[in-house]
Design a protein around this motif. Structure first.
Motif, PDB file in Angstrom:
ATOM      1  N   LEU A  55       0.799  -1.227   0.000  1.00 10.45           N
ATOM      2  CA  LEU A  55       0.000   0.000   0.000  1.00 10.45           C
ATOM      3  C   LEU A  55       0.831   1.275   0.000  1.00 10.45           C
ATOM      4  O   LEU A  55       0.458   2.269  -0.613  1.00 10.45           O
ATOM      5  CB  LEU A  55      -0.944   0.003   1.209  1.00 10.45           C
ATOM      6  N   SER A  56       1.971   1.281   0.699  1.00 11.64           N
ATOM      7  CA  SER A  56       2.757   2.513   0.806  1.00 11.64           C
ATOM      8  C   SER A  56       3.658   2.757  -0.398  1.00 11.64           C
ATOM      9  O   SER A  56       4.268   3.822  -0.513  1.00 11.64           O
ATOM     10  CB  SER A  56       3.612   2.481   2.084  1.00 11.64           C
ATOM     11  N   LEU A  61      -0.422   3.750  -5.284  1.00  9.59           N
ATOM     12  CA  LEU A  61      -1.044   4.906  -4.667  1.00  9.59           C
ATOM     13  C   LEU A  61      -2.541   5.064  -4.951  1.00  9.59           C
ATOM     14  O   LEU A  61      -3.308   5.429  -4.054  1.00  9.59           O
ATOM     15  CB  LEU A  61      -0.282   6.166  -5.079  1.00  9.59           C
ATOM     16  N   PRO A  62      -3.042   4.804  -6.175  1.00 12.38           N
ATOM     17  CA  PRO A  62      -4.468   5.005  -6.430  1.00 12.38           C
ATOM     18  C   PRO A  62      -5.397   4.199  -5.523  1.00 12.38           C
ATOM     19  O   PRO A  62      -6.563   4.587  -5.327  1.00 12.38           O
ATOM     20  CB  PRO A  62      -4.622   4.579  -7.899  1.00 12.38           C
ATOM     21  N   ASN A  63      -4.915   3.089  -4.987  1.00 14.83           N
ATOM     22  CA  ASN A  63      -5.766   2.287  -4.107  1.00 14.83           C
ATOM     23  C   ASN A  63      -6.145   3.055  -2.845  1.00 14.83           C
ATOM     24  O   ASN A  63      -7.337   3.248  -2.563  1.00 14.83           O
ATOM     25  CB  ASN A  63      -5.055   0.981  -3.732  1.00 14.83           C
ATOM     26  N   MET A  64      -5.161   3.507  -2.090  1.00 16.92           N
ATOM     27  CA  MET A  64      -5.456   4.247  -0.865  1.00 16.92           C
ATOM     28  C   MET A  64      -6.056   5.616  -1.169  1.00 16.92           C
ATOM     29  O   MET A  64      -6.938   6.095  -0.450  1.00 16.92           O
ATOM     30  CB  MET A  64      -4.186   4.404  -0.022  1.00 16.92           C
ATOM     31  N   LYS A 268     -12.463   7.745 -11.273  1.00  7.41           N
ATOM     32  CA  LYS A 268     -12.589   9.074 -10.662  1.00  7.41           C
ATOM     33  C   LYS A 268     -11.260   9.507 -10.050  1.00  7.41           C
ATOM     34  O   LYS A 268     -10.837  10.659 -10.174  1.00  7.41           O
ATOM     35  CB  LYS A 268     -13.662   9.057  -9.568  1.00  7.41           C
ATOM     36  N   THR A 269     -10.593   8.571  -9.390  1.00  8.29           N
ATOM     37  CA  THR A 269      -9.308   8.874  -8.750  1.00  8.29           C
ATOM     38  C   THR A 269      -8.242   9.218  -9.783  1.00  8.29           C
ATOM     39  O   THR A 269      -7.491  10.192  -9.623  1.00  8.29           O
ATOM     40  CB  THR A 269      -8.836   7.678  -7.902  1.00  8.29           C
ATOM     41  N   ALA A 282      -0.073  14.044  -2.409  1.00  5.77           N
ATOM     42  CA  ALA A 282       0.620  13.558  -1.205  1.00  5.77           C
ATOM     43  C   ALA A 282      -0.118  13.956   0.068  1.00  5.77           C
ATOM     44  O   ALA A 282      -0.141  13.203   1.048  1.00  5.77           O
ATOM     45  CB  ALA A 282       2.040  14.092  -1.179  1.00  5.77           C
ATOM     46  N   ALA A 283      -0.730  15.133   0.056  1.00  4.81           N
ATOM     47  CA  ALA A 283      -1.434  15.623   1.239  1.00  4.81           C
ATOM     48  C   ALA A 283      -2.618  14.737   1.615  1.00  4.81           C
ATOM     49  O   ALA A 283      -3.069  14.744   2.767  1.00  4.81           O
ATOM     50  CB  ALA A 283      -1.913  17.045   0.999  1.00  4.81           C
ATOM     51  N   LYS A 284      -3.113  13.960   0.675  1.00  6.39           N
ATOM     52  CA  LYS A 284      -4.247  13.074   0.927  1.00  6.39           C
ATOM     53  C   LYS A 284      -3.828  11.715   1.482  1.00  6.39           C
ATOM     54  O   LYS A 284      -4.669  10.939   1.930  1.00  6.39           O
ATOM     55  CB  LYS A 284      -5.030  12.852  -0.379  1.00  6.39           C
ATOM     56  N   MET A 285      -2.544  11.427   1.433  1.00  7.84           N
ATOM     57  CA  MET A 285      -2.072  10.111   1.846  1.00  7.84           C
ATOM     58  C   MET A 285      -1.777  10.065   3.346  1.00  7.84           C
ATOM     59  O   MET A 285      -1.453  11.092   3.961  1.00  7.84           O
ATOM     60  CB  MET A 285      -0.810   9.740   1.051  1.00  7.84           C
TER      61      MET A 285
END
Length: 353
Positions: A55-56, A61-64, A268-269, A282-285
């Motif tokens: 996940l990291s 990245l699109p998954n999380m 959508k992502t 990055a701010a959303k992660m």
């Protein structure tokens, strides 16, 4: 019975009826549907479990991000993301019915068909690997090209993973067979970096932000760069769509409505990503994804934003290009009849777009 007692009895009777009525009408149901997507209460969210091969890692990245942006919820899905070491683990869990979908490299669907199993990509997240073959700074003086990897200890996420397939493809193009190198499963992130620091691997295939961490610390250097579609084309002599979301073919065929909702959320992502900066993404992660250095995380993300698909569609030349590499490097695929049209579908992404 006097009037006072009659009124008292009537009042008690009314209260009793109201209590029974209240209990009988309390039928609100909560909870989600089963992980198979069937059954459940009308109006409840459909629960899906998705195993992700790290996940990291920025390639996943699109998954999380889809979860963080609330797009799963918007589609009426209650999604659980399960972190695993590699895409191969995801593939095995999907086949075993332990999860509904997996996120890993597209080439697994070809390898599975060669083994008589059916899995298909329903949305393509990355149109290039976003990986790099890194060489240890200690060995950089003697390892200056892929040809120099002959006889060396090479790190991969797991044996049989997409990172090993990519490494084998690079070796093949340099005239080196896979049995002329030694593959070690070392994971990613801290475990990959430690393996290089300790000299257990001379080089290895890994992702961002591990690549940038190796570069900034001076532990490793880039030997072959697969972080953009252009560099990938040059290194592999063709395109190489990588991370996708895959599901069993029979599940997709029998749950088209749920699959469509899932693909809608991912598309959508991907569109959101292409209208926002690396800093905004990055701010959303989650903060722990930065590995203690958000600035480095953002820098790494900027360098590979072009790998993320703009629409989730499988590139037209992608399946054949990946299959060509599999035929050249994978004995399990050689000589097998592969129907590429069943290893992916653009049916759902076309509708989502």
């Amino acid at each position: 019975m006097n009037a006072r007692n009659q009124r008292l009895c009537l009042l008690v009777g009314i209260i009793f009826i109201l209590i029974l009525s209240s209990c009988g009408s309390d039928t609100t149901t909560t909870g989600s549907k089963s992980s198979t997507g069937g059954g459940g209460t009308t109006g409840a969210k459909t629960h899906l479990s998705i195993m992700v091969g790290g996940l990291s890692k920025q390639i996943y990245l699109p998954n999380m991000l889809t979860k963080q942006l609330g797009f799963f919820d918007q589609e009426g899905l209650d999604v659980t993301l399960i972190d695993e070491a590699s895409g191969q683990s995801s593939e095995n869990s999907v086949l075993a019915g332990q999860v509904d979908a997996g996120s890993g490299s597209y080439n697994h669907t070809i390898e599975l068909q060669a083994a008589g199993k059916q899995m298909q990509c329903v949305v393509q997240l990355d149109i290039a690997p976003g990986e790099a073959e890194m060489v240890s700074a200690k060995e950089a003086g003697s390892i200056t090209s892929i040809k120099d990897l002959k006889g060396k200890n090479l790190g991969v996420t797991e044996l049989g993973s997409g990172t090993q397939t990519l490494t084998i493809a690079l070796l093949h193009n340099a005239g080196i067979s896979q049995d002329q190198a030694h593959f070690l499963p070392v994971g990613a992130g801290d475990t990959f970096i430690a393996a290089m620091q300790q000299g257990r691997i001379d080089a290895g295939m890994t992702t961002e932000p591990t690549i940038s961490r190796l570069l900034s610390s001076g532990v490793g250097k880039v030997l072959a760069d697969l972080r953009t579609p252009q560099t990938t084309q040059a290194a592999l002599n063709g395109s190489y769509p990588f991370i996708c979301v895959f599901m069993k073919n029979d599940y997709v065929n029998s749950h088209k409505d749920i699959t469509q909702k899932l693909v809608n959320a991912y598309v959508k992502t991907l569109k959101w990503m292409h209208t926002h900066t690396a800093d905004e993404i990055a701010a959303k992660m989650p903060a722990d994804y930065y590995a203690g250095n958000k600035a480095l995380y953002v820098t790494a993300l900027k360098s590979q934003l072009p790998i993320f698909s703009p629409d989730g569609n499988m590139p037209s030349d992608g399946p054949q290009s990946v299959y060509n590499i599999e035929k050249e490097t994978n004995q399990a695929v050689q000589g097998k009849q592969i129907d590429l049209s069943t290893t992916f579908t653009n049916e759902f992404t076309s509708k989502a777009n």
